[in-house]
Design an enzyme around this catalytic site. Sequence first.
Site, PDB file in Angstrom:
ATOM      1  N   GLN A 274       3.367   4.346   2.573  1.00 40.11           N
ATOM      2  CA  GLN A 274       3.224   3.812   3.946  1.00 40.11           C
ATOM      3  C   GLN A 274       3.843   2.436   4.166  1.00 40.11           C
ATOM      4  O   GLN A 274       4.360   2.157   5.240  1.00 40.11           O
ATOM      5  CB  GLN A 274       1.755   3.827   4.394  1.00 40.11           C
ATOM      6  CG  GLN A 274       0.955   2.607   3.995  1.00 40.11           C
ATOM      7  CD  GLN A 274      -0.322   2.424   4.800  1.00 40.11           C
ATOM      8  OE1 GLN A 274      -1.075   3.360   5.048  1.00 40.11           O
ATOM      9  NE2 GLN A 274      -0.581   1.191   5.201  1.00 40.11           N
TER      10      GLN A 274
ATOM     11  N   TYR B 264       1.331   0.470  15.053  1.00 39.72           N
ATOM     12  CA  TYR B 264       0.296   0.163  14.072  1.00 39.72           C
ATOM     13  C   TYR B 264       0.534   0.889  12.749  1.00 39.72           C
ATOM     14  O   TYR B 264       0.591   2.098  12.700  1.00 39.72           O
ATOM     15  CB  TYR B 264      -1.100   0.519  14.594  1.00 39.72           C
ATOM     16  CG  TYR B 264      -2.153   0.115  13.606  1.00 39.72           C
ATOM     17  CD1 TYR B 264      -2.438  -1.233  13.422  1.00 39.72           C
ATOM     18  CD2 TYR B 264      -2.803   1.052  12.820  1.00 39.72           C
ATOM     19  CE1 TYR B 264      -3.359  -1.635  12.486  1.00 39.72           C
ATOM     20  CE2 TYR B 264      -3.738   0.655  11.880  1.00 39.72           C
ATOM     21  CZ  TYR B 264      -4.008  -0.693  11.724  1.00 39.72           C
ATOM     22  OH  TYR B 264      -4.911  -1.095  10.787  1.00 39.72           O
TER      23      TYR B 264
ATOM     24  N   ARG C 251      -9.626   0.357  11.216  1.00 42.90           N
ATOM     25  CA  ARG C 251      -8.406   0.549  12.010  1.00 42.90           C
ATOM     26  C   ARG C 251      -7.710  -0.755  12.335  1.00 42.90           C
ATOM     27  O   ARG C 251      -6.965  -0.840  13.319  1.00 42.90           O
ATOM     28  CB  ARG C 251      -8.738   1.330  13.302  1.00 42.90           C
ATOM     29  CG  ARG C 251      -9.252   2.716  12.984  1.00 42.90           C
ATOM     30  CD  ARG C 251      -9.659   3.530  14.173  1.00 42.90           C
ATOM     31  NE  ARG C 251     -10.257   4.788  13.709  1.00 42.90           N
ATOM     32  CZ  ARG C 251      -9.559   5.867  13.387  1.00 42.90           C
ATOM     33  NH1 ARG C 251      -8.260   5.873  13.515  1.00 42.90           N
ATOM     34  NH2 ARG C 251     -10.162   6.949  12.929  1.00 42.90           N
TER      35      ARG C 251
ATOM     36  N   ASP D 143       0.887  -1.163   0.000  1.00 40.45           N
ATOM     37  CA  ASP D 143       0.000   0.000   0.000  1.00 40.45           C
ATOM     38  C   ASP D 143       0.923   1.211   0.000  1.00 40.45           C
ATOM     39  O   ASP D 143       1.629   1.451   0.974  1.00 40.45           O
ATOM     40  CB  ASP D 143      -0.874  -0.053   1.258  1.00 40.45           C
ATOM     41  CG  ASP D 143      -1.684   1.230   1.488  1.00 40.45           C
ATOM     42  OD1 ASP D 143      -1.483   2.204   0.748  1.00 40.45           O
ATOM     43  OD2 ASP D 143      -2.504   1.237   2.432  1.00 40.45           O
TER      44      ASP D 143
ATOM     45  N   ASP E 115      -8.123  -7.037   1.207  1.00 39.26           N
ATOM     46  CA  ASP E 115      -7.835  -5.760   1.877  1.00 39.26           C
ATOM     47  C   ASP E 115      -8.622  -5.665   3.172  1.00 39.26           C
ATOM     48  O   ASP E 115      -9.716  -6.214   3.291  1.00 39.26           O
ATOM     49  CB  ASP E 115      -8.186  -4.575   0.968  1.00 39.26           C
ATOM     50  CG  ASP E 115      -7.702  -3.255   1.588  1.00 39.26           C
ATOM     51  OD1 ASP E 115      -6.604  -3.249   2.177  1.00 39.26           O
ATOM     52  OD2 ASP E 115      -8.428  -2.240   1.491  1.00 39.26           O
ATOM     53  N   LYS E 116      -8.024  -4.976   4.154  1.00 42.59           N
ATOM     54  CA  LYS E 116      -8.591  -4.770   5.497  1.00 42.59           C
ATOM     55  C   LYS E 116      -8.661  -6.076   6.275  1.00 42.59           C
ATOM     56  O   LYS E 116      -9.633  -6.353   6.986  1.00 42.59           O
ATOM     57  CB  LYS E 116      -9.978  -4.103   5.416  1.00 42.59           C
ATOM     58  CG  LYS E 116      -9.996  -2.791   4.660  1.00 42.59           C
ATOM     59  CD  LYS E 116      -9.282  -1.663   5.377  1.00 42.59           C
ATOM     60  CE  LYS E 116      -9.344  -0.371   4.563  1.00 42.59           C
ATOM     61  NZ  LYS E 116      -8.211  -0.256   3.601  1.00 42.59           N
TER      62      LYS E 116
ATOM     63  N   GLY F  98      18.135  -5.959  -0.873  1.00 42.58           N
ATOM     64  CA  GLY F  98      18.260  -7.305  -1.439  1.00 42.58           C
ATOM     65  C   GLY F  98      17.005  -8.151  -1.408  1.00 42.58           C
ATOM     66  O   GLY F  98      16.867  -9.094  -2.179  1.00 42.58           O
TER      67      GLY F  98
ATOM     68  N   ASP G  77      -4.459  -1.362  -1.776  1.00 41.88           N
ATOM     69  CA  ASP G  77      -3.228  -2.124  -2.016  1.00 41.88           C
ATOM     70  C   ASP G  77      -3.068  -2.508  -3.479  1.00 41.88           C
ATOM     71  O   ASP G  77      -4.049  -2.755  -4.171  1.00 41.88           O
ATOM     72  CB  ASP G  77      -3.262  -3.406  -1.185  1.00 41.88           C
ATOM     73  CG  ASP G  77      -3.145  -3.113   0.293  1.00 41.88           C
ATOM     74  OD1 ASP G  77      -2.046  -3.246   0.835  1.00 41.88           O
ATOM     75  OD2 ASP G  77      -4.171  -2.717   0.899  1.00 41.88           O
TER      76      ASP G  77
ATOM     77  N   ASP H 183     -14.908   1.558   6.602  1.00 43.62           N
ATOM     78  CA  ASP H 183     -13.660   1.144   5.921  1.00 43.62           C
ATOM     79  C   ASP H 183     -13.685  -0.332   5.536  1.00 43.62           C
ATOM     80  O   ASP H 183     -12.642  -1.016   5.551  1.00 43.62           O
ATOM     81  CB  ASP H 183     -12.428   1.427   6.783  1.00 43.62           C
ATOM     82  CG  ASP H 183     -12.039   2.903   6.796  1.00 43.62           C
ATOM     83  OD1 ASP H 183     -12.741   3.719   6.152  1.00 43.62           O
ATOM     84  OD2 ASP H 183     -11.036   3.240   7.448  1.00 43.62           O
TER      85      ASP H 183
ATOM     86  N   GLN I 215      -6.481 -27.670 -10.429  1.00 44.12           N
ATOM     87  CA  GLN I 215      -6.821 -28.756 -11.376  1.00 44.12           C
ATOM     88  C   GLN I 215      -5.748 -29.855 -11.457  1.00 44.12           C
ATOM     89  O   GLN I 215      -4.624 -29.671 -11.031  1.00 44.12           O
ATOM     90  CB  GLN I 215      -7.059 -28.190 -12.804  1.00 44.12           C
ATOM     91  CG  GLN I 215      -8.073 -27.086 -12.891  1.00 44.12           C
ATOM     92  CD  GLN I 215      -9.516 -27.502 -12.707  1.00 44.12           C
ATOM     93  OE1 GLN I 215     -10.323 -26.707 -12.282  1.00 44.12           O
ATOM     94  NE2 GLN I 215      -9.832 -28.743 -12.999  1.00 44.12           N
TER      95      GLN I 215
ATOM     96  N   LYS J 112      -3.202  -3.216   8.745  1.00 44.91           N
ATOM     97  CA  LYS J 112      -3.210  -4.681   8.665  1.00 44.91           C
ATOM     98  C   LYS J 112      -2.440  -5.063   7.420  1.00 44.91           C
ATOM     99  O   LYS J 112      -2.066  -4.223   6.617  1.00 44.91           O
ATOM    100  CB  LYS J 112      -4.653  -5.186   8.610  1.00 44.91           C
ATOM    101  CG  LYS J 112      -5.295  -5.254   9.975  1.00 44.91           C
ATOM    102  CD  LYS J 112      -4.919  -6.517  10.741  1.00 44.91           C
ATOM    103  CE  LYS J 112      -5.405  -6.392  12.175  1.00 44.91           C
ATOM    104  NZ  LYS J 112      -4.721  -7.295  13.090  1.00 44.91           N
TER     105      LYS J 112
HETATM  106  C1  F6R Z   1      -7.455  -0.389   8.261  1.00 47.75           C
HETATM  107  C2  F6R Z   1      -7.325   0.906   7.600  1.00 47.75           C
HETATM  108  C3  F6R Z   1      -8.267   1.992   7.963  1.00 47.75           C
HETATM  109  C4  F6R Z   1      -7.581   3.047   8.845  1.00 47.75           C
HETATM  110  C5  F6R Z   1      -8.548   4.154   9.267  1.00 47.75           C
HETATM  111  C6  F6R Z   1      -7.864   5.230  10.105  1.00 47.75           C
HETATM  112  O1  F6R Z   1      -6.504  -1.289   7.801  1.00 47.75           O
HETATM  113  O2  F6R Z   1      -6.465   1.114   6.784  1.00 47.75           O
HETATM  114  O3  F6R Z   1      -9.439   1.514   8.556  1.00 47.75           O
HETATM  115  O4  F6R Z   1      -7.036   2.418   9.969  1.00 47.75           O
HETATM  116  O5  F6R Z   1      -9.108   4.765   8.132  1.00 47.75           O
HETATM  117  O6  F6R Z   1      -6.793   5.699   9.389  1.00 47.75           O
HETATM  118  P1  F6R Z   1      -5.824   6.886   9.901  1.00 47.75           P
HETATM  119  O7  F6R Z   1      -5.339   6.448  11.249  1.00 47.75           O
HETATM  120  O8  F6R Z   1      -4.758   6.914   8.850  1.00 47.75           O
HETATM  121  O9  F6R Z   1      -6.662   8.117   9.951  1.00 47.75           O
HETATM  122 MG    MG Z   2      -4.969  -1.997   2.648  1.00 48.92          MG
HETATM  123 MG    MG Z   3      -4.051   1.829   3.884  1.00 47.49          MG
END
Ligand code: F6R
Ligand code: MG
Ligand code: MG
Length: 381
Positions: free
Chosen positions: A94, A228, A265, A11, A131-132, A103, A53, A286, A241, A231
Site C-alpha cells: 500500500q 486517502y 480510518r 506499510d 502507528d495510527k 533515486g 508498519d 484500530d 545525553q 495516516k
Molecule cells: C487507519 C487505518 C485503519 C483503516 C480501517 C479501514 O490508519 O489504517 O483504521 O483505515 O481499518 O480500512 P479499509 O478502508 O482498508 O477497510
Molecule cells: Mg500504519
Molecule cells: Mg495500514
Amino acid sequence: MRITLSVIKADVGGYVGHSAVHPQLVETIKEFVGEEVKKGILIDADVLVCGDDTAIVMTHTHGVDSEIVHGIAWRAFEKATEVAKKLKLYGAGQDLLSTAFSGNVKGMGPGVAEMEFEERPSEPVIVFFADKTAPSAWNLPLYEMFADPMVCAGLVIDPKMHDGFTFEVLDTYTGKAVKLSTPSELYELLALIGTVERYAIRSVWRNNDGEIAAVASTQRLSLIAGKYVGKDDPVMVVRAQAGFPAVGEILEPFARPWIVEGWMRGSHNGPLMPVSFKNATPTRFDGPPRVIAAGYQIAEGKLIGPRDLFDDPAFDKAREQAQLMADMLRRQGIFEPHRLPSEEMEYTTLPKILKKLEERFYELEAPRKAVEDPVEKHDID
Ligand code: F6R
Ligand code: MG
Ligand code: MG
C-alpha cells in the site's frame, strides 16, 4: 567517524487488517538488508515494527538522501510486498505509491528520517515509531524535550543547552519550511506547531554549535496520493545525553499522554499510548494510536540494541490514562471532536459521500453573511 543514521518506514501489508506486520515480512526485510551489511554497503541495519508498519534502521557513510540507501529500503519493501501478496495480507504494497524507484523514496510513499553526524565517544539515540497517527504527533513532545525546562531540566542545568535549540517547521500544505530559534522565538514556534493538521517539526538543531539533535519523517501520504491511503505513521530519531536531553528527559513527554490525529480510518482524535514492542498492535477501534521507543548505542556505526524503552512499569500509568482518554473520546462516537473536523476529512473518502448529496440540497434560509474580519472589526493599537 562521520556516519548517517537513516530510518525508512512503510506499510506494505497488514496482519490482520491494519493491526500488525506478519513475521515473514520482517524476516524478508531483515534478510535483505542483512545482505547489504555483509557486502559492506551498510554498516549495520535493524528492523522495527509498530502496528502495520515496518521501519528499517540503517547506519552507513553515504550521507542523507543517498540513492544507494533509499534504493536498498525500496527493494526491501518490494520483496516484502511479494510475500504480502502471496499471503494475501491486507493492503499489500500500500505505501509503495510508484511502480519504479527513481533515486529517492521521498514522495513515493515510505516515510524517512535521517541525520548525519560525527559519532561521539558515546552515542545514545532513540528511534520513536508510531502507528495510527500523523507526523505532527511529534510536535508536542519535541517542544517539551527541546524547549520546555519544566520537562527538560538540562535546558536550565547543562551549559551546552543554555543557548537553546532551533526548530525547522514544515508547512505540509505548501512544502515550505521555517527555522525558529528558542527560547527567543518560542511563542512563534508554538503559534505554528499547535496547528497540527498543517505544521510538523522536521528537525531540531543545537544553537550552541549547530549539531543535529532530532529529525522526524514529515511525509503526508494523503497529500502525495491525493486520496486517502492511510495516516503517515511517523518515525523520529533523537540524540541523547551529554549536551542533548537525557534519555529520561526525552521519554518524559510520553509519560503524560496527549491527543493526536489518526486512529480509526485516520479520521479521529485519540491518545497516543506509549507501549512495549510486544504491545505495538492497535486493536480497539484500530487503536488507540501507539508509539514505541527503541534505544541504541552506536559504536563505530554498529547499532548496539535496541532497548525497548517503554517496556517499563513507569509508563503503566500513562497507558492507563490513555485508555481513560480513549473511553471519553469513544463516547462521542462519530461526532466531533472525536471525529476530525471536516477540513481534515477532505482527503478521506468523505467528500464522495458529500458529492452524492450535493444535488439534494435546497435553500431553506438565506445564506449566512461572510464572517467579518476580526482584525478590521476591532481597533488594535
Ligand atoms: C487507519 C487505518 C485503519 C483503516 C480501517 C479501514 O490508519 O489504517 O483504521 O483505515 O481499518 O480500512 P479499509 O478502508 O482498508 O477497510
Ligand atoms: Mg500504519
Ligand atoms: Mg495500514
